[in-house]
Design an enzyme around this catalytic site. Structure first.
Site, PDB file in Angstrom:
ATOM      1  N   THR A   1       0.856  -1.186   0.000  1.00 15.63           N
ATOM      2  CA  THR A   1       0.000   0.000   0.000  1.00 15.63           C
ATOM      3  C   THR A   1       0.888   1.231   0.000  1.00 15.63           C
ATOM      4  O   THR A   1       1.888   1.289   0.721  1.00 15.63           O
ATOM      5  CB  THR A   1      -0.945   0.006   1.215  1.00 15.63           C
ATOM      6  OG1 THR A   1      -1.817  -1.119   1.095  1.00 15.63           O
ATOM      7  CG2 THR A   1      -1.796   1.263   1.261  1.00 15.63           C
TER       8      THR A   1
ATOM      9  N   PHE B   1       1.202   5.126   0.811  1.00 12.93           N
ATOM     10  CA  PHE B   1       0.616   6.189   1.630  1.00 12.93           C
ATOM     11  C   PHE B   1       1.264   7.514   1.244  1.00 12.93           C
ATOM     12  O   PHE B   1       2.432   7.542   0.861  1.00 12.93           O
ATOM     13  CB  PHE B   1       0.912   5.958   3.107  1.00 12.93           C
ATOM     14  CG  PHE B   1       0.272   4.704   3.683  1.00 12.93           C
ATOM     15  CD1 PHE B   1      -0.894   4.796   4.413  1.00 12.93           C
ATOM     16  CD2 PHE B   1       0.851   3.451   3.497  1.00 12.93           C
ATOM     17  CE1 PHE B   1      -1.484   3.660   4.962  1.00 12.93           C
ATOM     18  CE2 PHE B   1       0.265   2.313   4.035  1.00 12.93           C
ATOM     19  CZ  PHE B   1      -0.906   2.423   4.767  1.00 12.93           C
TER      20      PHE B   1
END
Ligand code: PEP
Ligand code: MN
Length: 625
Positions: free
Chosen positions: A530, A532
């Site tokens: 992921t 960010f």
């Protein structure tokens, strides 16, 4: 031994326990573990454990069987993080210490320091007192070398590390350097160990040429017992019968050390192998094996080096290695951060400018979520992580100035973009000041007494169940219960206190709630990352600026998007992401979100941006970072 104290213990009882222990000749250390109060007692056993267990206020006594006590993980279950200059060794970020074997001259040391800093080293090493096998070899520049190191720190902002070979150098070292190294040959020089213990500066303790791990930890114990907790262990190869390498690098020491002690461990592949071409493979392996950092010898003219030239990397080789480490670190849940120093210094500068010290960053969920991990990995211990319950709340808190930063996910490598945050970036007048990619590893977490057979109910975020489908299909009898986030799932399992419950979450969440990991890495696809971004109201002054993000819309005419992309192509600017989002209230019209590998806010990009502005209906720069 460790005395676990009762929750309802009175101050009087604590005082009495302390004085009883001291009376029995013990060295007494106050400790705490996840809110529980503990007292560590080090010394020769004078009484049976029962004697101490019967003292009012004591819940139980844990004996420490190992020879080393203060260094034992039993005494200090959490990892120790040693702060050296702006770098924290033992935290989420991999720390790379680099430089020549010896400081040979001001010009040589400065030239190498500039190179290693450019490629991402956060601490500079260089010997001023060299323990050489031959008395006729170059022995180092002595105090002059130390003053060159201090100059490098001033000029480049790199913390500096050097070897201390005698207690007589202690005062000099205090004046000039950030961390002292105890070399392999001095690992059992007990007077020197006691001396660096008393100095209180962080100590880089190399493993002796033929020392066992226990002997090495006993040397660390000498330093700790003087009240200096800032010890970093360094494995630099041990003597074996193998002549193809200078020493034999004991990589298996990493997991052994991680299990036995809370102290960070750094690998020195340079002295371990003694040959340039073997340094990078071992450095990559060390990070993959869980090392907290590396110490690497680098020289811009190794053929002319006064010591250890054959094992010194050329600066470009060091740069290539750093790029490899950047890719490897997230696989083992860590980060090699090229903006490490710039960020730490910018945050420190921000704190000083505002006259108070605490900077705060908002993240989604509670302690232990992946957003929390991203926050901790991005800022280290420099910034306080503040939990929030929605993305909107994070953007609002940053806008109002309740927090200085927000950390929000933008995309997942398996499930794609998090559109809500893309829309918030358009709506709010905030800046992207950084980014971080995290490998998402899921673990089955339960009570320490539980095991796979006892589990009946599993809690987690519904998306996590999706990501662990293959594993869960092996257990069709389990009831899956959805939770707000992974850390909440662990907390709920802990609160219910039954061995039939488990959660799927990160290792951090398990550690925070002192729960056991029953099975690691249960996600179906291991390539689960992921990305960010870090948002803020103001750009980070002097922060890193390798990449930029912007949003724009073009007119609805043939080739309009192409015209804008051509501008980047013609200037040789690498486009790393292009995403379109519908414009609210204008069906079938789109905003383009673009990420570029360039600092588009630098003056040299002004002409490019002017052309872009002419070719767009709307243009918003989200930030360069
Ligand atoms: C060094 O770091 O330059 C050095 C002499 O290392 P070691 O003590 O591991 O031989
Ligand atoms: Mn050396």
């Amino acid at each position: 031994m460790i005395l676990v104290l009762k929750e309802e213990i009175t101050q009087e009882e604590t005082d009495r326990i302390r004085s009883t222990l001291r009376g029995e000749g013990y060295l007494v250390r106050e400790m705490s573990d996840g809110g529980q109060s503990l007292i560590g007692a080090i010394g020769k056993a004078t009484q049976d454990l029962d004697f101490f267990e019967r003292l009012p206020g004591v819940e139980r006594v844990i004996p420490i069987a190992s020879a080393f006590k203060l260094a034992s993980r039993k005494m200090h279950p959490q990892d120790t993080v040693v702060q050296v200059g702006d770098a924290a060794i033992g935290g989420e970020r991999i720390v790379v210490i680099a430089g020549p074997c010896a400081v040979e001259s001001r010009e040589q040391a400065l030239a190498i320091a500039r190179e290693v800093k450019k490629y991402g080293a956060v601490l500079f090493r260089g010997g001023a007192f060299k323990p050489r096998t031959s008395p006729y070899s170059f022995q180092g520049l002595g105090e002059e070398g130390l003053s060159i190191l201090a100059e490098i720190r001033e000029e480049l902002g790199l913390g500096v590390v050097t070897e201390i070979t005698s207690p007589a150098q202690a005062d000099m070292m205090m004046k000039y350097v950030d961390m002292v190294q105890v070399g392999a040959r001095n690992m059992q020089n007990f007077e020197l160990l006691k001396c660096v213990g008393r100095m209180g500066k962080p100590v880089f303790l190399k493993r002796g040429l033929s020392a066992t791990i226990e002997e090495w930890l006993m040397s660390a114990e000498y330093i700790l017992s003087e009240g200096n907790d800032n010890v970093v262990l360094c494995e630099r190869g041990i003597r074996t019968f193998e002549p193809y390498t200078r020493n034999t690098l004991d990589l298996s020491a990493i997991p052994v050390i991680k299990n036995l002690t809370h102290l960070p461990v750094v690998i020195d592949p340079s002295h371990a192998t003694g040959m340039r071409e073997k340094v990078s493979p071992m450095a990559r392996a060390a990070v993959a094996a869980g090392a907290d950092g590396l110490m690497i010898e680098v020289h811009h003219e190794p053929d002319k080096a006064l010591s250890d030239g054959p094992q010194s990397l050329y600066p470009e080789q060091f740069g290539r290695l750093m790029r490899d480490l950047y890719v490897i670190a997230p696989v083992v849940g860590r980060q090699l951060d090229f903006g490490y120093l710039e960020k730490a210094q910018a945050v420190r500068h921000m704190s000083a400018a505002r006259g108070d010290s605490d900077r705060r960053a908002a993240f989604l969920g509670e302690l232990g979520t992946f957003s929390y991990k991203a926050c901790a990995q991005y800022f280290g211990t420099d910034v306080e992580a503040v939990p929030m319950s929605s993305f909107t709340q994070i953007f609002e808190a940053v806008k109002r100035g309740d927090v200085d930063f927000g950390v929000v996910p933008l995309e997942n490598s398996l499930t794609g973009s998090i559109h809500e945050n893309y829309d918030h970036l358009l709506e709010y007048d905030l800046r992207i000041i950084g980014e971080i990619a995290l490998r998402i590893m899921h673990h089955l977490v339960a009570h320490p007494e539980g095991n796979i057979e006892t589990i009946k109910r599993v809690l987690s975020h519904p998306q996590v169940f999706q990501q662990c489908r293959q594993f869960l299909e092996q257990h069709p009898e389990w009831e899956l219960v959805s939770a707000r986030d992974t850390a909440t799932a662990v907390r709920k399992v802990k609160e219910r206190g039954v061995v039939t419950d488990a959660a799927i979450a990160s290792k951090v969440a398990a550690e925070i709630h002192e729960m056991a990991v029953l099975q690691e890495g249960i996600e179906t696809n291991p390539r689960n990352y992921t990305r960010f971004v870090v948002i803020s109201k103001e750009p980070l002054e002097n922060g890193p600026r390798r990449k930029s993000s912007l949003i724009y819309s073009t007119g609805n005419r043939p080739g309009a998007l192409f015209e804008t992309l051509k501008i980047f192509a013609e200037k040789g600017i690498n486009l790393v992401k292009l995403e379109s989002r519908p414009i609210h209230g204008k069906p079938w019209e789109y905003m383009f979100y673009v990420d570029l590998e360039a600092d588009i806010e630098s003056p040299s990009f002004k002409p490019v941006m002017d052309v872009l502005e002419k070719n767009t209906d709307y243009l918003k720069i989200l930030g360069s970072y």
